[in-house]
Design a protein around this motif. Structure first.
Motif, PDB file in Angstrom:
ATOM      1  N   GLU A 136       0.843  -1.196   0.000  1.00 40.79           N
ATOM      2  CA  GLU A 136       0.000   0.000   0.000  1.00 40.79           C
ATOM      3  C   GLU A 136       0.877   1.245   0.000  1.00 40.79           C
ATOM      4  OE1 GLU A 136      -3.496  -0.177   2.341  1.00 40.79           O
ATOM      5  OE2 GLU A 136      -3.679   2.011   2.522  1.00 40.79           O
ATOM      6  N   LEU A 137       0.597   2.147  -0.920  1.00 41.76           N
ATOM      7  CA  LEU A 137       1.341   3.393  -1.030  1.00 41.76           C
ATOM      8  C   LEU A 137       0.437   4.559  -0.660  1.00 41.76           C
ATOM      9  CD1 LEU A 137       2.979   2.958  -4.584  1.00 41.76           C
ATOM     10  CD2 LEU A 137       3.899   2.230  -2.377  1.00 41.76           C
ATOM     11  N   SER A 138       1.059   5.649  -0.255  1.00 43.94           N
ATOM     12  CA  SER A 138       0.353   6.919  -0.167  1.00 43.94           C
ATOM     13  C   SER A 138       0.963   7.823  -1.222  1.00 43.94           C
ATOM     14  CB  SER A 138       0.503   7.532   1.226  1.00 43.94           C
ATOM     15  OG  SER A 138      -0.059   8.833   1.224  1.00 43.94           O
ATOM     16  N   ILE A 139       0.183   8.153  -2.220  1.00 39.56           N
ATOM     17  CA  ILE A 139       0.659   9.049  -3.278  1.00 39.56           C
ATOM     18  C   ILE A 139       0.102  10.428  -2.965  1.00 39.56           C
ATOM     19  CG2 ILE A 139       0.642   9.545  -5.755  1.00 39.56           C
ATOM     20  CD1 ILE A 139       2.259   7.057  -5.029  1.00 39.56           C
ATOM     21  N   GLY A 140       0.900  11.209  -2.246  1.00 41.38           N
ATOM     22  CA  GLY A 140       0.443  12.538  -1.837  1.00 41.38           C
ATOM     23  C   GLY A 140      -0.858  12.473  -1.057  1.00 41.38           C
ATOM     24  N   GLY A 141      -0.970  11.490  -0.157  1.00 37.93           N
ATOM     25  CA  GLY A 141      -2.164  11.357   0.683  1.00 37.93           C
ATOM     26  C   GLY A 141      -3.251  10.494   0.078  1.00 37.93           C
ATOM     27  N   ARG A 142      -3.097  10.085  -1.175  1.00 37.56           N
ATOM     28  CA  ARG A 142      -4.103   9.234  -1.824  1.00 37.56           C
ATOM     29  C   ARG A 142      -3.696   7.779  -1.656  1.00 37.56           C
ATOM     30  NH1 ARG A 142      -7.910  10.133  -6.161  1.00 37.56           N
ATOM     31  NH2 ARG A 142      -7.137  12.217  -6.580  1.00 37.56           N
ATOM     32  N   ARG A 143      -4.632   6.964  -1.162  1.00 40.93           N
ATOM     33  CA  ARG A 143      -4.338   5.560  -0.902  1.00 40.93           C
ATOM     34  C   ARG A 143      -4.305   4.776  -2.220  1.00 40.93           C
ATOM     35  NH1 ARG A 143      -7.421   1.388   2.380  1.00 40.93           N
ATOM     36  NH2 ARG A 143      -9.282   2.568   1.892  1.00 40.93           N
ATOM     37  N   VAL A 144      -3.194   4.094  -2.465  1.00 46.60           N
ATOM     38  CA  VAL A 144      -3.017   3.297  -3.686  1.00 46.60           C
ATOM     39  C   VAL A 144      -2.518   1.916  -3.288  1.00 46.60           C
ATOM     40  CG1 VAL A 144      -1.805   3.098  -5.884  1.00 46.60           C
ATOM     41  CG2 VAL A 144      -2.479   5.365  -5.051  1.00 46.60           C
ATOM     42  N   VAL A 145      -3.239   0.890  -3.671  1.00 50.37           N
ATOM     43  CA  VAL A 145      -2.842  -0.486  -3.359  1.00 50.37           C
ATOM     44  C   VAL A 145      -2.314  -1.144  -4.627  1.00 50.37           C
ATOM     45  CG1 VAL A 145      -3.614  -2.741  -2.523  1.00 50.37           C
ATOM     46  CG2 VAL A 145      -4.579  -0.637  -1.527  1.00 50.37           C
ATOM     47  N   LEU A 146      -1.084  -1.651  -4.540  1.00 51.12           N
ATOM     48  CA  LEU A 146      -0.507  -2.452  -5.628  1.00 51.12           C
ATOM     49  C   LEU A 146      -0.675  -3.908  -5.233  1.00 51.12           C
ATOM     50  CD1 LEU A 146       2.862  -0.490  -6.052  1.00 51.12           C
ATOM     51  CD2 LEU A 146       0.657  -0.014  -7.134  1.00 51.12           C
ATOM     52  N   ALA A 147      -1.316  -4.705  -6.075  1.00 47.44           N
ATOM     53  CA  ALA A 147      -1.627  -6.079  -5.668  1.00 47.44           C
ATOM     54  C   ALA A 147      -1.466  -7.052  -6.826  1.00 47.44           C
ATOM     55  CB  ALA A 147      -3.055  -6.156  -5.127  1.00 47.44           C
ATOM     56  N   HIS A 148      -0.947  -8.221  -6.476  1.00 48.81           N
ATOM     57  CA  HIS A 148      -0.925  -9.356  -7.406  1.00 48.81           C
ATOM     58  C   HIS A 148      -2.062 -10.284  -6.989  1.00 48.81           C
ATOM     59  CE1 HIS A 148       0.470 -12.591  -9.921  1.00 48.81           C
ATOM     60  NE2 HIS A 148       0.609 -13.389  -8.886  1.00 48.81           N
ATOM     61  N   LEU A 149      -3.012 -10.496  -7.887  1.00 51.80           N
ATOM     62  CA  LEU A 149      -4.229 -11.238  -7.533  1.00 51.80           C
ATOM     63  C   LEU A 149      -4.171 -12.694  -7.971  1.00 51.80           C
ATOM     64  CD1 LEU A 149      -6.852  -8.501  -8.520  1.00 51.80           C
ATOM     65  CD2 LEU A 149      -5.775  -8.895  -6.296  1.00 51.80           C
ATOM     66  N   GLY A 150      -3.025 -13.110  -8.513  1.00 50.60           N
ATOM     67  CA  GLY A 150      -2.898 -14.475  -9.024  1.00 50.60           C
ATOM     68  C   GLY A 150      -2.501 -14.432 -10.489  1.00 50.60           C
ATOM     69  N   ALA A 151      -2.198 -15.595 -11.042  1.00 51.14           N
ATOM     70  CA  ALA A 151      -1.779 -15.660 -12.439  1.00 51.14           C
ATOM     71  C   ALA A 151      -2.965 -15.406 -13.368  1.00 51.14           C
ATOM     72  CB  ALA A 151      -1.168 -17.028 -12.734  1.00 51.14           C
ATOM     73  N   GLY A 152      -2.677 -14.897 -14.541  1.00 47.53           N
ATOM     74  CA  GLY A 152      -3.742 -14.616 -15.513  1.00 47.53           C
ATOM     75  C   GLY A 152      -3.136 -14.345 -16.875  1.00 47.53           C
ATOM     76  N   HIS A 153      -3.074 -13.065 -17.247  1.00 45.86           N
ATOM     77  CA  HIS A 153      -2.450 -12.682 -18.514  1.00 45.86           C
ATOM     78  C   HIS A 153      -0.965 -13.062 -18.509  1.00 45.86           C
ATOM     79  CE1 HIS A 153      -1.499 -10.241 -22.011  1.00 45.86           C
ATOM     80  NE2 HIS A 153      -0.648  -9.530 -21.303  1.00 45.86           N
ATOM     81  N   THR A 154      -0.336 -12.951 -17.321  1.00 50.01           N
ATOM     82  CA  THR A 154       1.032 -13.443 -17.096  1.00 50.01           C
ATOM     83  C   THR A 154       1.060 -14.035 -15.686  1.00 50.01           C
ATOM     84  OG1 THR A 154       1.865 -11.421 -16.052  1.00 50.01           O
ATOM     85  CG2 THR A 154       1.940 -11.493 -18.455  1.00 50.01           C
ATOM     86  N   ASP A 155       2.252 -14.383 -15.220  1.00 51.52           N
ATOM     87  CA  ASP A 155       2.357 -14.859 -13.825  1.00 51.52           C
ATOM     88  C   ASP A 155       2.744 -13.736 -12.876  1.00 51.52           C
ATOM     89  OD1 ASP A 155       5.018 -14.414 -14.314  1.00 51.52           O
ATOM     90  OD2 ASP A 155       5.683 -16.427 -13.776  1.00 51.52           O
ATOM     91  N   HIS A 156       2.748 -12.484 -13.369  1.00 44.95           N
ATOM     92  CA  HIS A 156       3.195 -11.387 -12.498  1.00 44.95           C
ATOM     93  C   HIS A 156       2.348 -10.128 -12.690  1.00 44.95           C
ATOM     94  CE1 HIS A 156       5.441 -11.027 -16.317  1.00 44.95           C
ATOM     95  NE2 HIS A 156       5.313  -9.735 -16.124  1.00 44.95           N
ATOM     96  N   ASP A 157       1.087 -10.301 -13.105  1.00 48.42           N
ATOM     97  CA  ASP A 157       0.215  -9.132 -13.307  1.00 48.42           C
ATOM     98  C   ASP A 157       0.041  -8.368 -11.998  1.00 48.42           C
ATOM     99  OD1 ASP A 157      -0.690  -9.785 -16.110  1.00 48.42           O
ATOM    100  OD2 ASP A 157      -1.453 -11.565 -15.077  1.00 48.42           O
ATOM    101  N   LEU A 158       0.211  -7.063 -12.073  1.00 53.41           N
ATOM    102  CA  LEU A 158       0.029  -6.195 -10.910  1.00 53.41           C
ATOM    103  C   LEU A 158      -1.135  -5.248 -11.204  1.00 53.41           C
ATOM    104  CD1 LEU A 158       1.696  -5.514  -8.205  1.00 53.41           C
ATOM    105  CD2 LEU A 158       2.413  -3.465  -9.451  1.00 53.41           C
ATOM    106  N   VAL A 159      -2.092  -5.174 -10.273  1.00 53.50           N
ATOM    107  CA  VAL A 159      -3.162  -4.197 -10.439  1.00 53.50           C
ATOM    108  C   VAL A 159      -2.914  -3.024  -9.504  1.00 53.50           C
ATOM    109  CG1 VAL A 159      -4.790  -6.037 -11.059  1.00 53.50           C
ATOM    110  CG2 VAL A 159      -4.785  -5.132  -8.714  1.00 53.50           C
ATOM    111  N   VAL A 160      -3.391  -1.864  -9.922  1.00 55.52           N
ATOM    112  CA  VAL A 160      -3.225  -0.630  -9.154  1.00 55.52           C
ATOM    113  C   VAL A 160      -4.622  -0.177  -8.751  1.00 55.52           C
ATOM    114  CG1 VAL A 160      -2.357   1.737  -9.199  1.00 55.52           C
ATOM    115  CG2 VAL A 160      -1.143  -0.070 -10.474  1.00 55.52           C
ATOM    116  N   TRP A 161      -4.903  -0.353  -7.477  1.00 53.62           N
ATOM    117  CA  TRP A 161      -6.279  -0.186  -6.969  1.00 53.62           C
ATOM    118  C   TRP A 161      -6.370   1.064  -6.108  1.00 53.62           C
ATOM    119  CZ3 TRP A 161      -8.257  -3.140  -2.132  1.00 53.62           C
ATOM    120  CH2 TRP A 161      -9.630  -2.884  -1.953  1.00 53.62           C
ATOM    121  N   LEU A 162      -7.390   1.857  -6.391  1.00 56.08           N
ATOM    122  CA  LEU A 162      -7.657   3.066  -5.610  1.00 56.08           C
ATOM    123  C   LEU A 162      -8.945   2.828  -4.831  1.00 56.08           C
ATOM    124  CD1 LEU A 162      -6.956   5.639  -8.464  1.00 56.08           C
ATOM    125  CD2 LEU A 162      -5.369   4.733  -6.784  1.00 56.08           C
ATOM    126  N   PRO A 163      -8.847   2.288  -3.612  1.00 53.53           N
ATOM    127  CA  PRO A 163     -10.056   1.893  -2.890  1.00 53.53           C
ATOM    128  C   PRO A 163     -10.983   3.064  -2.580  1.00 53.53           C
ATOM    129  CG  PRO A 163      -8.084   1.575  -1.531  1.00 53.53           C
ATOM    130  CD  PRO A 163      -7.612   1.946  -2.885  1.00 53.53           C
TER     131      PRO A 163
END
Ligand SMILES: [Zn+2]
Length: 280
Positions: A136-163
């Motif tokens: 979990e990052l704070s980008i200038g106070g904005r919560r940003v979650v970087l997450a690997h949800l499992g294999a799919g398009h590749t084995d290392h897909d990372l999603v960038v989620w703004l809850p």
């Protein structure tokens, strides 16, 4: 053709005609995060300049996966923290030159010599801020979650989620306007990974190619991916691939690629990564 699309206050997607690519920009108070960097240093510099027209805030970079069109432009953003799944740097080191050669040929055949030339000299920048399951990052106070949800398009897909903005940049786990790309995929695992993506509850999902979409579109794509996974299981159970291709929701070439990947890379005994899904 390129244009910004505002998804929420300070959350933008940038759309390109080239490969129908979509990248992202998340702006906080005095900081920003660029999601993917395009396919060569020239394209990366165009994106960097476009970001600078929107914000002067210092940037970090998140890479959704190691395919060239998402990360060969990273040099234009250095110095910067470059986030990606831990396997992304390894994949880039293993396949970067092969991708370069393959796509140089493609652009040359397409008569796009300047793009081929730019790709020829694009520096490969290994991501230096690895993500395993979730960061979990704070980008200038904005919560940003970087997450690997499992294999799919590749084995290392990372999603960038703004809850807090009900928005997620999904990389090529979601594709709008063309069938999903199975070239490096794990077809049996992909539907469950998209289930976990949907479980984030985002109202806006930004694909790596095509326009931002809603959850309904992604649910429909999840069902298509599940249909392909079912065909893969039938092939692994002994049915001839040629009999299965015509039952697929996707074109024959796409389906053959998926079947071949299932045969060689994700057998029925599963592809649950030990460091796998975690985005709650
Ligand atoms: Zn990709």
């Amino acid at each position: 053709m390129s244009r910004w699309v505002e998804l929420a206050d300070g959350v933008l997607a940038r759309r390109y005609g080239e490969l129908d690519l979509t990248v992202g920009l998340i702006i906080g108070d005095g900081a920003c995060l660029v999601v993917d960097t395009r396919g060569d240093a020239v394209q990366g510099a165009e994106l960097a300049a476009a970001v600078r027209e929107v914000t002067s805030a210092p940037w970090q970079v998140a890479i959704t996966h190691a395919h060239f069109d998402h990360c060969f432009g990273t040099a234009a953003f250095l110095p910067a923290a470059v986030w990606a799944h831990r396997r992304c740097a390894r994949e880039l080191a293993a396949t970067g030159e092969q991708q370069r050669a393959q796509w140089q040929r493609y652009y040359t055949v397409q008569g796009q010599a300047p793009v081929a030339a730019a790709l020829a000299v694009a520096p490969l920048v290994p991501p230096d801020h690895p993500v395993d399951g979730r960061t979990e990052l704070s980008i200038g106070g904005r919560r940003v979650v970087l997450a690997h949800l499992g294999a799919g398009h590749t084995d290392h897909d990372l999603v960038v989620w703004l809850p807090d903005d009900a928005t997620v940049f999904a990389g090529d786990l979601v594709e709008h306007g063309a069938p999903p790309d199975f070239g490096d995929a794990f077809p049996l695992a992909w539907p469950s990974t998209v289930d976990r993506l949907l479980a984030l509850g985002a109202a806006t999902l930004v694909p790596g190619h095509g326009d931002p979409v809603g959850a309904g579109f992604v649910r429909a794509q999840r069902d298509e991916l599940a249909a392909v996974a079912a065909l893969c299981h039938r092939m692994l159970d002994g049915e001839p691939a040629r009999d299965l291709v015509c039952a697929s929701p996707y074109p024959p070439d796409t389906t053959r690629t998926a079947l071949a990947r299932a045969a060689t890379h994700d057998r029925a005994d599963g592809h649950d990564r030990a460091d796998g899904p975690s985005a709650q």
